[in-house]
Write a protein that holds these residues in place. Structure first.
Motif, PDB file in Angstrom:
ATOM      1  N   GLY A   1     -22.679   8.756  20.859  1.00 44.66           N
ATOM      2  CA  GLY A   1     -23.621   7.649  20.360  1.00 44.66           C
ATOM      3  C   GLY A   1     -24.015   7.321  18.849  1.00 44.66           C
ATOM      4  N   ASN A   2     -23.386   8.309  18.068  1.00 44.78           N
ATOM      5  CA  ASN A   2     -23.171   8.315  16.604  1.00 44.78           C
ATOM      6  C   ASN A   2     -22.699   7.252  15.927  1.00 44.78           C
ATOM      7  N   VAL A   3     -22.794   6.434  14.691  1.00 47.53           N
ATOM      8  CA  VAL A   3     -22.194   5.454  14.201  1.00 47.53           C
ATOM      9  C   VAL A   3     -21.828   6.140  12.766  1.00 47.53           C
ATOM     10  N   ARG A   4     -20.684   5.403  12.128  1.00 41.60           N
ATOM     11  CA  ARG A   4     -20.248   5.641  10.919  1.00 41.60           C
ATOM     12  C   ARG A   4     -20.346   4.448  10.136  1.00 41.60           C
ATOM     13  N   LEU A   5     -21.067   4.149   9.101  1.00 45.28           N
ATOM     14  CA  LEU A   5     -21.005   3.031   8.107  1.00 45.28           C
ATOM     15  C   LEU A   5     -19.947   3.400   7.038  1.00 45.28           C
ATOM     16  N   CYS A   6     -19.028   2.552   6.942  1.00 37.38           N
ATOM     17  CA  CYS A   6     -18.152   2.565   5.926  1.00 37.38           C
ATOM     18  C   CYS A   6     -18.127   1.422   4.982  1.00 37.38           C
TER      19      CYS A   6
ATOM     20  N   GLY B   1     -10.287  -5.663   2.628  1.00 37.11           N
ATOM     21  CA  GLY B   1      -8.925  -5.766   2.706  1.00 37.11           C
ATOM     22  C   GLY B   1      -7.943  -4.546   2.760  1.00 37.11           C
ATOM     23  N   ALA B   2      -8.621  -3.308   1.929  1.00 33.13           N
ATOM     24  CA  ALA B   2      -7.987  -2.171   1.604  1.00 33.13           C
ATOM     25  C   ALA B   2      -7.906  -1.576   2.922  1.00 33.13           C
ATOM     26  N   SER B   3      -6.593  -0.521   3.109  1.00 30.48           N
ATOM     27  CA  SER B   3      -6.454   0.141   4.115  1.00 30.48           C
ATOM     28  C   SER B   3      -7.310   1.461   4.357  1.00 30.48           C
ATOM     29  N   THR B   4      -8.217   1.810   3.392  1.00 35.48           N
ATOM     30  CA  THR B   4      -8.985   2.938   3.494  1.00 35.48           C
ATOM     31  C   THR B   4     -10.436   2.426   3.090  1.00 35.48           C
ATOM     32  N   TYR B   5     -11.505   3.152   3.291  1.00 37.57           N
ATOM     33  CA  TYR B   5     -12.665   3.044   2.727  1.00 37.57           C
ATOM     34  C   TYR B   5     -12.855   3.976   1.460  1.00 37.57           C
ATOM     35  N   ASP B   6     -13.800   3.682   0.604  1.00 35.82           N
ATOM     36  CA  ASP B   6     -14.480   4.518  -0.267  1.00 35.82           C
ATOM     37  C   ASP B   6     -15.464   5.683  -0.256  1.00 35.82           C
ATOM     38  N   ARG B   7     -16.520   5.200   0.808  1.00 31.26           N
ATOM     39  CA  ARG B   7     -17.556   6.054   1.123  1.00 31.26           C
ATOM     40  C   ARG B   7     -18.090   5.906   2.535  1.00 31.26           C
ATOM     41  N   ALA B   8     -18.516   6.825   3.076  1.00 29.24           N
ATOM     42  CA  ALA B   8     -19.010   6.710   4.512  1.00 29.24           C
ATOM     43  C   ALA B   8     -20.129   7.509   4.818  1.00 29.24           C
ATOM     44  N   TRP B   9     -21.254   7.049   5.653  1.00 20.96           N
ATOM     45  CA  TRP B   9     -22.461   7.833   6.210  1.00 20.96           C
ATOM     46  C   TRP B   9     -22.366   7.565   7.442  1.00 20.96           C
ATOM     47  N   CYS B  10     -23.047   8.797   8.136  1.00 22.71           N
ATOM     48  CA  CYS B  10     -23.216   8.979   9.343  1.00 22.71           C
ATOM     49  C   CYS B  10     -24.501   8.739   9.824  1.00 22.71           C
ATOM     50  N   TYR B  11     -24.997   8.163  11.118  1.00 19.53           N
ATOM     51  CA  TYR B  11     -26.027   7.545  11.711  1.00 19.53           C
ATOM     52  C   TYR B  11     -26.013   8.506  12.943  1.00 19.53           C
TER      53      TYR B  11
ATOM     54  N   GLY C   1     -24.872   1.418  -4.199  1.00 20.38           N
ATOM     55  CA  GLY C   1     -25.821   2.411  -4.268  1.00 20.38           C
ATOM     56  C   GLY C   1     -25.679   2.914  -2.803  1.00 20.38           C
ATOM     57  N   LEU C   2     -26.735   3.597  -2.219  1.00 22.54           N
ATOM     58  CA  LEU C   2     -27.128   4.160  -0.845  1.00 22.54           C
ATOM     59  C   LEU C   2     -27.321   2.992   0.033  1.00 22.54           C
ATOM     60  N   PRO C   3     -26.747   2.940   1.164  1.00 20.28           N
ATOM     61  CA  PRO C   3     -27.214   2.450   2.281  1.00 20.28           C
ATOM     62  C   PRO C   3     -28.881   2.650   2.907  1.00 20.28           C
ATOM     63  N   PRO C   4     -29.365   1.683   3.255  1.00 18.84           N
ATOM     64  CA  PRO C   4     -30.659   1.738   3.722  1.00 18.84           C
ATOM     65  C   PRO C   4     -30.502   2.395   5.315  1.00 18.84           C
ATOM     66  N   GLY C   5     -31.671   2.837   5.729  1.00 17.62           N
ATOM     67  CA  GLY C   5     -31.673   3.522   6.937  1.00 17.62           C
ATOM     68  C   GLY C   5     -31.703   4.787   7.015  1.00 17.62           C
TER      69      GLY C   5
ATOM     70  N   ARG D   1     -25.713  12.054   7.142  1.00 20.29           N
ATOM     71  CA  ARG D   1     -24.605  12.766   6.393  1.00 20.29           C
ATOM     72  C   ARG D   1     -23.920  11.619   5.542  1.00 20.29           C
ATOM     73  N   ASP D   2     -23.767  11.959   4.235  1.00 21.31           N
ATOM     74  CA  ASP D   2     -22.834  11.136   3.388  1.00 21.31           C
ATOM     75  C   ASP D   2     -21.482  12.063   3.143  1.00 21.31           C
ATOM     76  N   LEU D   3     -20.401  11.305   3.765  1.00 18.34           N
ATOM     77  CA  LEU D   3     -19.153  12.058   3.862  1.00 18.34           C
ATOM     78  C   LEU D   3     -18.443  12.248   2.560  1.00 18.34           C
TER      79      LEU D   3
END
Length: 110
Positions: free
Chosen positions: A48-53, A58-68, A87-91, A95-97
């Motif tokens: 049930g966890n999610v990852r915000l990227c 349009g890029a094939s990869t993401y630069d940063r990701a955070w787990c909720y 900056g940092l996402p709210p919420g 974990r900041d990957l």
């Protein structure tokens, strides 16, 4: 924007136009391009966890990701829908990957 996990939600009315390929984010719960030009995506994880990227639109990869911890917890969907990508996402991410930073309770250290 719907919160249904049945598909990718891209280029919804009133948002920036989605670049070619953004609709191909298979498995994403939410995808949009922020006003600053960042692609912000939300992906399901185990238990049930999610990852915000976030990354270049349009890029094939993401630069940063955070787990909720819980997709139903306040923060993950709200960040995916409203955050501008800087900056940092709210919420209550835990974990900041990119940096390895962790938060035990999902709240920043005070």
């Amino acid at each position: 924007m719907s919160r249904s996990p049945e598909g990718v939600h891209a280029n919804t009315e009133g948002r920036n136009p989605a670049p070619a390929g953004i609709e191909d984010r298979h498995g994403a719960l939410s995808v949009r391009v922020s006003e600053l030009g960042f692609e912000i995506s939300l992906y399901p994880m185990l238990f049930g966890n999610v990852r915000l990227c976030v990354g270049a639109a349009g890029a094939s990869t993401y630069d940063r990701a955070w787990c909720y911890r819980d997709h139903a917890a306040p923060g993950a969907f709200e960040a995916a829908e409203t955050w501008d990508g800087s900056g940092l996402p709210p919420g209550s991410w835990y974990r900041d990957l990119s940096t390895g930073e962790t938060r035990d309770d999902g709240a920043p250290d005070s």
